[in-house]
Design a protein around this motif. Sequence first.
Motif, PDB file in Angstrom:
ATOM      1  N   GLY A   8       0.864  -0.976   0.058  1.00 28.52           N
ATOM      2  CA  GLY A   8      -0.045  -0.121   0.016  1.00 28.52           C
ATOM      3  C   GLY A   8       0.776   1.257  -0.047  1.00 28.52           C
ATOM      4  N   ASN A   9       0.362   2.297  -0.136  1.00 30.15           N
ATOM      5  CA  ASN A   9       1.024   3.773  -0.003  1.00 30.15           C
ATOM      6  C   ASN A   9       1.798   3.952   1.309  1.00 30.15           C
ATOM      7  N   THR A  10       1.385   3.137   2.542  1.00 30.78           N
ATOM      8  CA  THR A  10       1.934   3.397   3.544  1.00 30.78           C
ATOM      9  C   THR A  10       2.672   2.333   3.934  1.00 30.78           C
ATOM     10  N   ASN A  11       2.215   0.929   4.039  1.00 34.18           N
ATOM     11  CA  ASN A  11       2.638  -0.218   4.500  1.00 34.18           C
ATOM     12  C   ASN A  11       2.712  -1.173   3.498  1.00 34.18           C
ATOM     13  N   ARG A  27       5.140  -7.129   8.479  1.00 35.19           N
ATOM     14  CA  ARG A  27       4.655  -5.687   7.760  1.00 35.19           C
ATOM     15  C   ARG A  27       5.939  -4.668   7.858  1.00 35.19           C
ATOM     16  N   PHE A 130      -9.826   0.960   4.713  1.00 37.35           N
ATOM     17  CA  PHE A 130      -9.403   2.156   5.433  1.00 37.35           C
ATOM     18  C   PHE A 130      -7.784   1.976   5.395  1.00 37.35           C
ATOM     19  N   GLY A 131      -7.203   2.416   4.342  1.00 35.23           N
ATOM     20  CA  GLY A 131      -5.726   2.857   4.321  1.00 35.23           C
ATOM     21  C   GLY A 131      -5.240   3.920   4.232  1.00 35.23           C
ATOM     22  N   THR A 132      -4.401   4.260   3.283  1.00 36.34           N
ATOM     23  CA  THR A 132      -3.830   5.498   3.019  1.00 36.34           C
ATOM     24  C   THR A 132      -4.860   6.533   2.519  1.00 36.34           C
ATOM     25  N   ASN A 155      -5.895   9.150   8.466  1.00 35.38           N
ATOM     26  CA  ASN A 155      -4.832   9.896   9.104  1.00 35.38           C
ATOM     27  C   ASN A 155      -4.457  10.997   8.101  1.00 35.38           C
ATOM     28  N   GLY A 221      -8.492  -3.193   6.143  1.00 27.70           N
ATOM     29  CA  GLY A 221      -7.456  -1.899   6.238  1.00 27.70           C
ATOM     30  C   GLY A 221      -7.047  -1.591   7.293  1.00 27.70           C
ATOM     31  N   GLY A 222      -5.825  -0.875   7.825  1.00 27.38           N
ATOM     32  CA  GLY A 222      -5.279  -0.659   8.655  1.00 27.38           C
ATOM     33  C   GLY A 222      -6.227   0.046  10.041  1.00 27.38           C
ATOM     34  N   LEU A 223      -6.750   0.868   9.510  1.00 29.24           N
ATOM     35  CA  LEU A 223      -7.735   1.680  10.357  1.00 29.24           C
ATOM     36  C   LEU A 223      -9.264   1.052  10.738  1.00 29.24           C
TER      37      LEU A 223
HETATM   38  N1  LIG Z   1      -2.691  -1.202  14.030  1.00 29.29           N
HETATM   39  C1  LIG Z   1      -2.856   0.224  13.474  1.00 29.29           C
HETATM   40  N2  LIG Z   1      -3.294   1.305  14.609  1.00 29.29           N
HETATM   41  C2  LIG Z   1      -3.250   2.476  14.065  1.00 29.29           C
HETATM   42  N3  LIG Z   1      -3.039   2.761  13.034  1.00 29.29           N
HETATM   43  C3  LIG Z   1      -2.932   2.042  11.976  1.00 29.29           C
HETATM   44  C4  LIG Z   1      -2.487   0.647  12.090  1.00 29.29           C
HETATM   45  N4  LIG Z   1      -2.345  -0.107  11.134  1.00 29.29           N
HETATM   46  C5  LIG Z   1      -2.234   0.901  10.154  1.00 29.29           C
HETATM   47  N5  LIG Z   1      -2.461   2.140  10.795  1.00 29.29           N
HETATM   48  C6  LIG Z   1      -2.269   3.447  10.008  1.00 29.29           C
HETATM   49  O1  LIG Z   1      -3.627   3.347   9.000  1.00 29.29           O
HETATM   50  C7  LIG Z   1      -3.167   3.898   7.995  1.00 29.29           C
HETATM   51  C8  LIG Z   1      -3.712   3.045   6.804  1.00 29.29           C
HETATM   52  O2  LIG Z   1      -2.743   1.705   6.879  1.00 29.29           O
HETATM   53  P1  LIG Z   1      -2.806   0.639   5.917  1.00 29.29           P
HETATM   54  O3  LIG Z   1      -4.089  -0.097   5.888  1.00 29.29           O
HETATM   55  O4  LIG Z   1      -1.451  -0.290   6.069  1.00 29.29           O
HETATM   56  O5  LIG Z   1      -2.533   1.566   4.472  1.00 29.29           O
HETATM   57  P2  LIG Z   1      -1.868   1.217   3.011  1.00 29.29           P
HETATM   58  O6  LIG Z   1      -2.685  -0.051   2.801  1.00 29.29           O
HETATM   59  O7  LIG Z   1      -2.523   2.186   2.448  1.00 29.29           O
HETATM   60  O8  LIG Z   1      -0.543   1.283   3.089  1.00 29.29           O
HETATM   61  C9  LIG Z   1      -1.885   4.162   8.048  1.00 29.29           C
HETATM   62  O9  LIG Z   1      -1.778   5.560   8.192  1.00 29.29           O
HETATM   63  C10 LIG Z   1      -1.284   3.315   9.127  1.00 29.29           C
HETATM   64  O10 LIG Z   1      -0.263   4.323   9.755  1.00 29.29           O
END
Ligand SMILES: Nc1ncnc2c1ncn2[C@@H]1O[C@H](COP(=O)(O)OP(=O)(O)O)[C@@H](O)[C@H]1O
Length: 256
Positions: A8-11, A27, A130-132, A155, A221-223
């Motif tokens: 993803g754009n963040t992770n 991760r 709920f990603g970037t 975020n 997604g992360g959030l």
């Molecule tokens: N367990 C968590 N607790 C809080 N924030 C998180 C967690 N996991 C990811 N995030 C935040 O959630 C956002 C989305 O993360 P992620 O789903 O990994 O994004 P992407 O798939 O776009 O890379 C990012 O801003 C990341 O910092």
Amino acid sequence: MLLAIDCGNTNTVFSIWDGEKFLCTLRTSTHHARTADAYFTWFSTLIKHYELELDITDVIISSTVPRVVFNLRVFADRFFDCRPLVVGKPECLLPIEPRVDEGTLVGPDRLVNAAGAYDRHGGDLIVVDFGTATTFDVVAADGAYIGGVIAPGVNLSLEALHQAAAALPHIDIAKPQKVIGTNTVACMQSGVFWGYVGLVREVCDRIKAERDRPMKVISTGGLAPLFQQSHALFDAFEDDLTMHGLTVIYDYNKDN
Ligand SMILES: Nc1ncnc2c1ncn2[C@@H]1O[C@H](COP(=O)(O)OP(=O)(O)O)[C@@H](O)[C@H]1O
Ligand SMILES: CC(C)(COP(=O)(O)O)[C@@H](O)C(=O)NCCC(=O)O
Ligand SMILES: [K+]
């Protein structure tokens, strides 16, 4: 054994699939400049912790960041001696083609989410990731991705407030107890948290009305966990949905 990579754009997430279950999930943050050797150093160090008997023969990649694909391809070739499947490339087949405007390059993560969700739930779905960015992926009755919605990520919205307004601090998102904040941080968290609850509800209601049928809503997604308990927005929460979709697409390519 399959190594599935979701960038993803963040992770960037690596998961190992033995054909029946995920053995482990690792991760790291996404950096376009990370080399194949750097991926391997990180991967091989961390994987020792799990004490697994690994025999990775295949790699599948979904990346919303085109520039990282080159180094991940080299990583797969150099360390696992395989040519990875890359979602979105012509040689990677999809169980069903997306139906969108001609020339549109759909984010591979959204195609993967659609494939994973359809496999688990059947058609007529909305996947909220709920990603970037916060994306809504609409899946038709036959499993095709037919479009959706892209909104700024949670975020990203908080960061935009901090960047643009001198007196607003950098903060983390949290679920506020009340709507009316009595300090700056509480006001910001309220605006973003309750704003997203409203955004999700409104967008899903409008998608259902436009499609004129009942639809299941799945979050990932992360959030996503933050919004899981909020007012029955979702029928299910699946943190491994993208990874599951990668295994579905991998199996489909093996069989066809
Ligand atoms: N367990 C968590 N607790 C809080 N924030 C998180 C967690 N996991 C990811 N995030 C935040 O959630 C956002 C989305 O993360 P992620 O789903 O990994 O994004 P992407 O798939 O776009 O890379 C990012 O801003 C990341 O910092
Ligand atoms: C919308 C996205 C930025 C979401 O990416 P993410 O939040 O997972 O990093 C990504 O799916 C993307 O770059 N899509 C391309 C445009 C489209 O899907 O129509
Ligand atoms: K997303």
